[in-house]
Design a protein around this motif. Sequence first.
Motif, PDB file in Angstrom:
ATOM      1  N   ASP A  14      -2.378  -4.961   0.430  1.00 37.37           N
ATOM      2  CA  ASP A  14      -1.068  -5.067   1.040  1.00 37.37           C
ATOM      3  C   ASP A  14      -0.610  -6.519   0.792  1.00 37.37           C
ATOM      4  O   ASP A  14      -1.440  -7.383   0.487  1.00 37.37           O
ATOM      5  N   SER A  62       3.288  -3.088  -1.622  1.00 39.93           N
ATOM      6  CA  SER A  62       4.062  -3.668  -0.531  1.00 39.93           C
ATOM      7  C   SER A  62       5.188  -2.729  -0.111  1.00 39.93           C
ATOM      8  O   SER A  62       5.868  -2.148  -0.957  1.00 39.93           O
ATOM      9  N   GLY A  63       5.402  -2.635   1.177  1.00 39.17           N
ATOM     10  CA  GLY A  63       6.516  -1.839   1.677  1.00 39.17           C
ATOM     11  C   GLY A  63       7.846  -2.531   1.457  1.00 39.17           C
ATOM     12  O   GLY A  63       8.902  -1.897   1.458  1.00 39.17           O
ATOM     13  N   ARG A  64       7.804  -3.863   1.276  1.00 37.97           N
ATOM     14  CA  ARG A  64       9.028  -4.627   1.060  1.00 37.97           C
ATOM     15  C   ARG A  64       9.219  -4.875  -0.432  1.00 37.97           C
ATOM     16  O   ARG A  64       8.373  -4.506  -1.249  1.00 37.97           O
ATOM     17  N   SER A  85       7.248   0.269  -1.465  1.00 37.23           N
ATOM     18  CA  SER A  85       6.440   1.490  -1.390  1.00 37.23           C
ATOM     19  C   SER A  85       6.721   2.270  -0.110  1.00 37.23           C
ATOM     20  O   SER A  85       6.672   1.730   0.986  1.00 37.23           O
ATOM     21  N   LYS A  86       6.989   3.538  -0.278  1.00 35.63           N
ATOM     22  CA  LYS A  86       7.208   4.425   0.882  1.00 35.63           C
ATOM     23  C   LYS A  86       5.922   5.202   1.191  1.00 35.63           C
ATOM     24  O   LYS A  86       5.784   5.777   2.261  1.00 35.63           O
ATOM     25  N   ASP A  87       5.028   5.257   0.211  1.00 33.54           N
ATOM     26  CA  ASP A  87       3.789   6.026   0.357  1.00 33.54           C
ATOM     27  C   ASP A  87       2.685   5.273  -0.387  1.00 33.54           C
ATOM     28  O   ASP A  87       2.571   5.357  -1.610  1.00 33.54           O
ATOM     29  N   LYS A  88       1.891   4.508   0.364  1.00 34.12           N
ATOM     30  CA  LYS A  88       0.893   3.642  -0.273  1.00 34.12           C
ATOM     31  C   LYS A  88      -0.206   4.454  -0.960  1.00 34.12           C
ATOM     32  O   LYS A  88      -0.750   4.027  -1.978  1.00 34.12           O
ATOM     33  N   GLY A 114       0.824   0.316   9.100  1.00 32.74           N
ATOM     34  CA  GLY A 114       1.247   0.969   7.856  1.00 32.74           C
ATOM     35  C   GLY A 114       0.141   1.055   6.825  1.00 32.74           C
ATOM     36  O   GLY A 114       0.288   1.751   5.806  1.00 32.74           O
ATOM     37  N   ASP A 115      -0.957   0.378   7.058  1.00 33.65           N
ATOM     38  CA  ASP A 115      -2.078   0.399   6.118  1.00 33.65           C
ATOM     39  C   ASP A 115      -3.176   1.382   6.532  1.00 33.65           C
ATOM     40  O   ASP A 115      -4.117   1.623   5.770  1.00 33.65           O
TER      41      ASP A 115
END
Length: 180
Positions: A14, A62-64, A85-88, A114-115
């Motif tokens: 992440d 990264s979600g951002r 990322s919307k789906d790691k 989120g992880d």
Amino acid sequence: MITSPENIIVLALDVDGVLTDGTITFWGLPHVFQNESKTFHVHDGQGISLWQKAGFHVVLISGRNADCVSIRAKELNIPYVYQGSKDKIADLARALKKIGASPEQTCFVGDDLGDLAVMRHVGYSIAVGNAAMEVKEIANVTTAALGGHGAVREAIEHLMQASGTWANAVDSSKTEPTQQ
Ligand SMILES: [Mg+2]
């Protein structure tokens, strides 16, 4: 599934709160140009270089979305970068397909809720020292170092000590400088 750390060949990270301390600084002019700054640690960079030099792989998820992450990834020769990322788990699967590795051979380092899903999905997981309690609870290991302050370096040293590759990496850096 739990994999012994010596069998890990992919380190998936992440970004915010893991490779950085989690703070985000906005700059630019509203409605004209806006971007964000993050701070990375050279100890993490050195660790990533040694890990890759030993033949292992790094994936950033990264979600951002920020230019500075692309710049840092390029600097460290990290080819697998998934931002926004919307789906790691799905993005990790994309990287693993290219690498030719399995989730069992992967270690994910995370810091926040989120992880959790991707950390449960891989063979081995590491929480940074200031990760959320729920993340620490499911991680195989928690680093002493905080996110953005050498946690990734510590994670890499942990994995390379387990596989017996750390001593060689240290030896090689006595004669060949690597990117930090
Ligand atoms: Mg995070």
